[in-house]
Motif scaffolding. Sequence first.
Motif, PDB file in Angstrom:
ATOM      1  N   LEU A 265       0.823  -1.202   0.000  1.00 17.22           N
ATOM      2  CA  LEU A 265       0.000   0.000   0.000  1.00 17.22           C
ATOM      3  C   LEU A 265       0.862   1.258   0.000  1.00 17.22           C
ATOM      4  O   LEU A 265       0.570   2.226  -0.722  1.00 17.22           O
ATOM      5  N   ALA A 266       1.922   1.252   0.782  1.00 13.99           N
ATOM      6  CA  ALA A 266       2.831   2.402   0.794  1.00 13.99           C
ATOM      7  C   ALA A 266       3.469   2.612  -0.575  1.00 13.99           C
ATOM      8  O   ALA A 266       3.626   3.750  -1.035  1.00 13.99           O
ATOM      9  N   ALA A 267       3.819   1.514  -1.243  1.00 13.81           N
ATOM     10  CA  ALA A 267       4.412   1.627  -2.575  1.00 13.81           C
ATOM     11  C   ALA A 267       3.387   2.099  -3.604  1.00 13.81           C
ATOM     12  O   ALA A 267       3.711   2.893  -4.506  1.00 13.81           O
ATOM     13  N   LEU A 268       2.157   1.637  -3.496  1.00 13.03           N
ATOM     14  CA  LEU A 268       1.112   2.069  -4.425  1.00 13.03           C
ATOM     15  C   LEU A 268       0.847   3.572  -4.300  1.00 13.03           C
ATOM     16  O   LEU A 268       0.606   4.256  -5.296  1.00 13.03           O
ATOM     17  N   GLN A 269       0.898   4.072  -3.095  1.00 14.24           N
ATOM     18  CA  GLN A 269       0.627   5.495  -2.891  1.00 14.24           C
ATOM     19  C   GLN A 269       1.784   6.373  -3.351  1.00 14.24           C
ATOM     20  O   GLN A 269       1.625   7.587  -3.467  1.00 14.24           O
ATOM     21  N   ASP A 270       2.946   5.766  -3.610  1.00  6.95           N
ATOM     22  CA  ASP A 270       4.088   6.518  -4.124  1.00  6.95           C
ATOM     23  C   ASP A 270       4.097   6.595  -5.652  1.00  6.95           C
ATOM     24  O   ASP A 270       4.904   7.331  -6.219  1.00  6.95           O
ATOM     25  N   ILE A 271       3.232   5.825  -6.306  1.00  6.24           N
ATOM     26  CA  ILE A 271       3.156   5.896  -7.767  1.00  6.24           C
ATOM     27  C   ILE A 271       2.530   7.230  -8.154  1.00  6.24           C
ATOM     28  O   ILE A 271       1.442   7.585  -7.660  1.00  6.24           O
ATOM     29  N   PRO A 272       3.156   8.004  -9.008  1.00  2.00           N
ATOM     30  CA  PRO A 272       2.600   9.312  -9.375  1.00  2.00           C
ATOM     31  C   PRO A 272       1.190   9.198  -9.950  1.00  2.00           C
ATOM     32  O   PRO A 272       0.943   8.392 -10.859  1.00  2.00           O
ATOM     33  N   ARG A 273       0.291   9.985  -9.411  1.00  6.14           N
ATOM     34  CA  ARG A 273      -1.091   9.943  -9.883  1.00  6.14           C
ATOM     35  C   ARG A 273      -1.190  10.425 -11.324  1.00  6.14           C
ATOM     36  O   ARG A 273      -2.051   9.964 -12.088  1.00  6.14           O
ATOM     37  N   GLU A 274      -0.296  11.329 -11.718  1.00  7.29           N
ATOM     38  CA  GLU A 274      -0.313  11.837 -13.094  1.00  7.29           C
ATOM     39  C   GLU A 274      -0.045  10.724 -14.101  1.00  7.29           C
ATOM     40  O   GLU A 274      -0.589  10.737 -15.209  1.00  7.29           O
ATOM     41  N   LEU A 275       0.780   9.750 -13.701  1.00  8.44           N
ATOM     42  CA  LEU A 275       1.082   8.641 -14.597  1.00  8.44           C
ATOM     43  C   LEU A 275      -0.163   7.795 -14.857  1.00  8.44           C
ATOM     44  O   LEU A 275      -0.442   7.403 -16.001  1.00  8.44           O
ATOM     45  N   GLU A 276      -0.918   7.545 -13.819  1.00  6.68           N
ATOM     46  CA  GLU A 276      -2.142   6.769 -13.978  1.00  6.68           C
ATOM     47  C   GLU A 276      -3.178   7.553 -14.785  1.00  6.68           C
ATOM     48  O   GLU A 276      -3.897   6.977 -15.620  1.00  6.68           O
ATOM     49  N   GLU A 277      -3.280   8.858 -14.531  1.00  6.97           N
ATOM     50  CA  GLU A 277      -4.247   9.664 -15.279  1.00  6.97           C
ATOM     51  C   GLU A 277      -3.879   9.736 -16.757  1.00  6.97           C
ATOM     52  O   GLU A 277      -4.759   9.682 -17.630  1.00  6.97           O
ATOM     53  N   SER A 278      -2.600   9.843 -17.060  1.00  3.88           N
ATOM     54  CA  SER A 278      -2.172   9.869 -18.464  1.00  3.88           C
ATOM     55  C   SER A 278      -2.493   8.552 -19.152  1.00  3.88           C
ATOM     56  O   SER A 278      -2.943   8.532 -20.306  1.00  3.88           O
ATOM     57  N   ALA A 279      -2.273   7.447 -18.456  1.00  4.35           N
ATOM     58  CA  ALA A 279      -2.589   6.145 -19.037  1.00  4.35           C
ATOM     59  C   ALA A 279      -4.091   5.995 -19.260  1.00  4.35           C
ATOM     60  O   ALA A 279      -4.531   5.432 -20.271  1.00  4.35           O
ATOM     61  N   ALA A 280      -4.892   6.525 -18.322  1.00  7.01           N
ATOM     62  CA  ALA A 280      -6.342   6.446 -18.484  1.00  7.01           C
ATOM     63  C   ALA A 280      -6.811   7.251 -19.694  1.00  7.01           C
ATOM     64  O   ALA A 280      -7.720   6.835 -20.419  1.00  7.01           O
ATOM     65  N   LEU A 281      -6.183   8.417 -19.917  1.00  9.36           N
ATOM     66  CA  LEU A 281      -6.543   9.220 -21.094  1.00  9.36           C
ATOM     67  C   LEU A 281      -6.179   8.516 -22.396  1.00  9.36           C
ATOM     68  O   LEU A 281      -6.812   8.749 -23.437  1.00  9.36           O
ATOM     69  N   GLU A 282      -5.176   7.664 -22.354  1.00  8.18           N
ATOM     70  CA  GLU A 282      -4.777   6.906 -23.543  1.00  8.18           C
ATOM     71  C   GLU A 282      -5.663   5.689 -23.780  1.00  8.18           C
ATOM     72  O   GLU A 282      -5.437   4.940 -24.735  1.00  8.18           O
ATOM     73  N   GLY A 283      -6.638   5.468 -22.919  1.00  6.30           N
ATOM     74  CA  GLY A 283      -7.550   4.346 -23.088  1.00  6.30           C
ATOM     75  C   GLY A 283      -7.060   3.042 -22.509  1.00  6.30           C
ATOM     76  O   GLY A 283      -7.537   1.962 -22.901  1.00  6.30           O
ATOM     77  N   VAL A 284      -6.128   3.104 -21.572  1.00  6.30           N
ATOM     78  CA  VAL A 284      -5.602   1.883 -20.965  1.00  6.30           C
ATOM     79  C   VAL A 284      -6.632   1.334 -19.978  1.00  6.30           C
ATOM     80  O   VAL A 284      -7.150   2.071 -19.127  1.00  6.30           O
ATOM     81  N   ASN A 285      -6.924   0.032 -20.087  1.00  4.01           N
ATOM     82  CA  ASN A 285      -7.882  -0.571 -19.160  1.00  4.01           C
ATOM     83  C   ASN A 285      -7.172  -0.971 -17.861  1.00  4.01           C
ATOM     84  O   ASN A 285      -5.960  -0.818 -17.712  1.00  4.01           O
TER      85      ASN A 285
END
Length: 328
Positions: free
Chosen positions: A208-228
Amino acid sequence: MVLVLGLFLLLPILMALWVSLLHWDGQSNPFSGQAKFAGLDNYRALLTEDGLDRTLFATSLRNNAYYVLLTVPLQTGLALVLALIVNQRLLRARGALRTAFFFPSVTSSIAVSTVFLFLFQGSGAVNSLLSWIGVKGPNWFADPRGVLSLLLGALGIVDPDRPSGALADHSFLGLSWFQWLSGPSVAMCTIIVLAVWTTSGTFMLIFLAALQDIPRELEESAALEGVNRYQMLRHITLPALRPVLFLVLTLGLISTWQVFDQVYVMGQGAPGNTTLTPAFLSYSAAFDDADFGQGAAIAFIMLALILCLTALQRWAFRDRDARPGRNR
């Protein structure tokens, strides 16, 4: 710090190494010359010489190997799933769920083991639940049969009571191939369930600590690219968790090879030495049989095994993308 580590860590290790070269009953000073020097006899009795000592040690290695092979993947996978669940930003009562998942890890292992003894006894709650769906549960802590041998016997591949052929004719460290491949006993499976339930909460917090260190911008960019979600997990989350995954697997590997308290409370090797582990065998040889030399030898063999497996795991998780090159 160096003095403290040397006094309470390095010095006891060197003293135990010296004891492993002796025939010592613990009643005299092992450094006074009263204990008989044995050299490598304790190690030879465990690894090369036919006898009860080698058979018991091989049996404990087999039991612990199945314990590691099942416990480490299960607790790691469950911890990662729990961490992914409680990391959802829109999930309600995330704090309560984290507390509930982590609670077994902070509970005394002795207390939990005692509760499991009542749950898995012949007339316990687990067998009562199985009877509701028409399944007759075994007498869990008194069943020495290996689950793989039972499965192969049910499929008609081998006869668990009278194995034949290469499985019975060949042996390693005093145990036949069939004994090595029979799988964990039903009793050992209950200890595996206990270990997974009590340790997954701790590793969940690390994930959980490692997951919270993943940049949120990276996940949002992937979501905009249509990544499931599956692609997000495979190509973004898991690569980011790679160092933490190595840490969790390493900690799990070390702790499972050192399992003692659950075995001491729930079986002490019974039934039929199918819950015997090297850590408990080391304790039993030293404190029950007054053979501290052999107990220390078992501990150092396990130390060498853990170091080798940790190095192998580190090699498996090495960064394969890096390429050596010349400075320009």
